[in-house]
Design an enzyme around this catalytic site. Sequence first.
Site, mmCIF file in Angstrom:
data_model
loop_
_atom_site.group_PDB
_atom_site.id
_atom_site.type_symbol
_atom_site.label_atom_id
_atom_site.label_comp_id
_atom_site.label_asym_id
_atom_site.label_seq_id
_atom_site.Cartn_x
_atom_site.Cartn_y
_atom_site.Cartn_z
ATOM 1 N N THR A 54 0.798 -1.054 -0.082
ATOM 2 C CA THR A 54 0.004 -0.145 -0.242
ATOM 3 C C THR A 54 1.075 1.344 -0.096
ATOM 4 O O THR A 54 0.623 2.184 -0.695
ATOM 5 C CB THR A 54 -1.016 -0.139 1.190
ATOM 6 O OG1 THR A 54 -1.692 -1.216 1.114
ATOM 7 C CG2 THR A 54 -1.882 1.181 1.333
ATOM 8 N N TYR A 104 -13.206 -5.432 0.596
ATOM 9 C CA TYR A 104 -14.310 -5.172 0.159
ATOM 10 C C TYR A 104 -15.341 -6.097 0.162
ATOM 11 O O TYR A 104 -16.520 -6.174 0.455
ATOM 12 C CB TYR A 104 -14.301 -4.365 -1.213
ATOM 13 C CG TYR A 104 -15.515 -3.631 -1.720
ATOM 14 C CD1 TYR A 104 -16.059 -2.487 -1.127
ATOM 15 C CD2 TYR A 104 -16.363 -4.266 -2.588
ATOM 16 C CE1 TYR A 104 -17.267 -1.766 -1.254
ATOM 17 C CE2 TYR A 104 -17.524 -3.635 -2.967
ATOM 18 C CZ TYR A 104 -18.015 -2.404 -2.389
ATOM 19 O OH TYR A 104 -19.104 -2.018 -2.791
ATOM 20 N N TYR A 111 -1.411 -11.010 5.200
ATOM 21 C CA TYR A 111 -1.489 -9.457 5.652
ATOM 22 C C TYR A 111 -2.907 -9.379 6.155
ATOM 23 O O TYR A 111 -3.998 -9.387 5.254
ATOM 24 C CB TYR A 111 -1.093 -8.469 4.536
ATOM 25 C CG TYR A 111 -1.289 -7.238 4.757
ATOM 26 C CD1 TYR A 111 -1.229 -6.588 6.274
ATOM 27 C CD2 TYR A 111 -1.163 -5.939 3.881
ATOM 28 C CE1 TYR A 111 -1.350 -5.570 6.578
ATOM 29 C CE2 TYR A 111 -0.989 -4.825 4.294
ATOM 30 C CZ TYR A 111 -1.291 -4.237 5.499
ATOM 31 O OH TYR A 111 -1.204 -3.067 5.908
ATOM 32 N N ARG A 138 -8.929 -1.900 6.878
ATOM 33 C CA ARG A 138 -9.014 -1.194 5.454
ATOM 34 C C ARG A 138 -9.856 -2.190 4.579
ATOM 35 O O ARG A 138 -10.350 -1.784 3.766
ATOM 36 C CB ARG A 138 -7.526 -1.286 4.908
ATOM 37 C CG ARG A 138 -6.757 0.030 5.085
ATOM 38 C CD ARG A 138 -5.350 -0.075 4.323
ATOM 39 N NE ARG A 138 -4.834 1.125 4.667
ATOM 40 C CZ ARG A 138 -4.792 2.062 3.883
ATOM 41 N NH1 ARG A 138 -5.341 2.105 2.601
ATOM 42 N NH2 ARG A 138 -4.035 3.388 3.682
ATOM 43 N N LYS A 190 1.683 -10.634 8.928
ATOM 44 C CA LYS A 190 1.566 -8.831 9.115
ATOM 45 C C LYS A 190 0.352 -8.552 9.834
ATOM 46 O O LYS A 190 -0.746 -8.648 8.936
ATOM 47 C CB LYS A 190 1.882 -8.058 7.980
ATOM 48 C CG LYS A 190 1.928 -6.704 8.298
ATOM 49 C CD LYS A 190 1.977 -5.930 6.976
ATOM 50 C CE LYS A 190 1.949 -4.371 7.215
ATOM 51 N NZ LYS A 190 2.170 -3.449 5.986
ATOM 52 N N ILE A 194 6.467 -4.354 9.767
ATOM 53 C CA ILE A 194 6.797 -4.063 8.575
ATOM 54 C C ILE A 194 6.362 -2.593 8.472
ATOM 55 O O ILE A 194 4.916 -2.134 8.855
ATOM 56 C CB ILE A 194 5.764 -4.799 7.510
ATOM 57 C CG1 ILE A 194 6.336 -6.253 7.559
ATOM 58 C CG2 ILE A 194 5.522 -4.165 6.205
ATOM 59 C CD1 ILE A 194 5.455 -7.221 6.621
#
Length: 397
Positions: free
Chosen positions: A117, A180, A205, A210, A233, A275
């Site tokens: 990102t 989403y 991840y 998000r 992560k 990270i």
Amino acid sequence: PTHPSSYLSACDAANYRKRSRRLLLVCWLINIIVNRSKDYNIYTMILHLLNTFLLLHCANAFSTSTNANEMMPMQQGSSCAIITPMLDSGKIDIPSLRHLLKYHLDAGTDNLCILGTTGEASVLTMDERAQVITTAVDMAKGKMPILCGTGTINPEHVKEMTQQAIDLGCDASLVVTPYYVKPPQRGLIKHFTDTADLGLPVIMYNIPGRTKVDLTPQSTAICAEHPNIVGLKDATGDLDRVKEIRSLVSDDFLLYSGNDDTASNFVMRGGDGCISVTANVVPEEMHDLMVAALEKDADLVQQINGPLMGLHKNLFVESNPIPVKFAAWRAGLIASPFCRPPLAELDTKYYKDVETALYAAGLLDFEILGFDAKVPAMGVNSAAEGDWNYVSLNVRA
């Protein structure tokens, strides 16, 4: 040239290997014909020689893979989620990227995370991804592990990006939970294990803030049974999860924090590193912070982390990577703070917040804050195409 020579050579090598896979099928067919031939004549001899030549060609092609027998395992410590520098025109700024990579090599960054990102991967083409990967491989391969973001919603696109990462020499892939669409846990498990089946080590991840979907500790443990799923992560912000996940997975399963402000606590509770966005501008300090946390040295952690707290906070005053690109530009690490639409450059009302954090971390030589945005603070040339040709105000850059 449109692309650096390393990009062209790496892409040529990948295409070369793809063609060679087709030639292997031809070799197999030739072998059948030769073996079924009753007489050894001039035609079978030619076919035999052709088969030998093609096999040697294929062997040479596969030996040129930058990933062949050279994958470097992911390490504990600080992994930088590196930005993708861009010119004011929007094109990728390869000289600035190379400058950043050298900065991290010199500073002791433990792992390099590209095309996440923070690297604006969602607005890059496959050719642009190849530019970033081959630049990183050219400079950092074998010196620090290269973790490449290959996650998105569509599993087929994940496979395409992961295969590119394999072909061009990355050491592992960072795969986010599909955002989403909110897959169920069984869908998440299949998504990660299918990606891992491609052969590249996978760091999962989990960032529900998000993606709006949460990979549970139990699903993490199921995925961790796959030999190519080597870590997680975790950007949930829930420090209690560290102990729970650690109790469900093997000791060599890597747990990375995705939150700079709590990364040291995450590691002291049993994690393996972070990270980090902050590491873009203070890589040496983030490396030292993770070492201190791994050694459970609370006093040293506090001593190192204190001056960085402003960065941990103010690098997120707007959507990532808007503030960190401004910070890297202000510190003299890149030629422009440009972010591709739909993102934008940092709002001027946040300039002083980020500058103050940079000063507290020792990244600015002098305390002049709130400069006029219309005047380049570093006396730099405009971020146009060309060589690295500006003066830095950052003592360490």
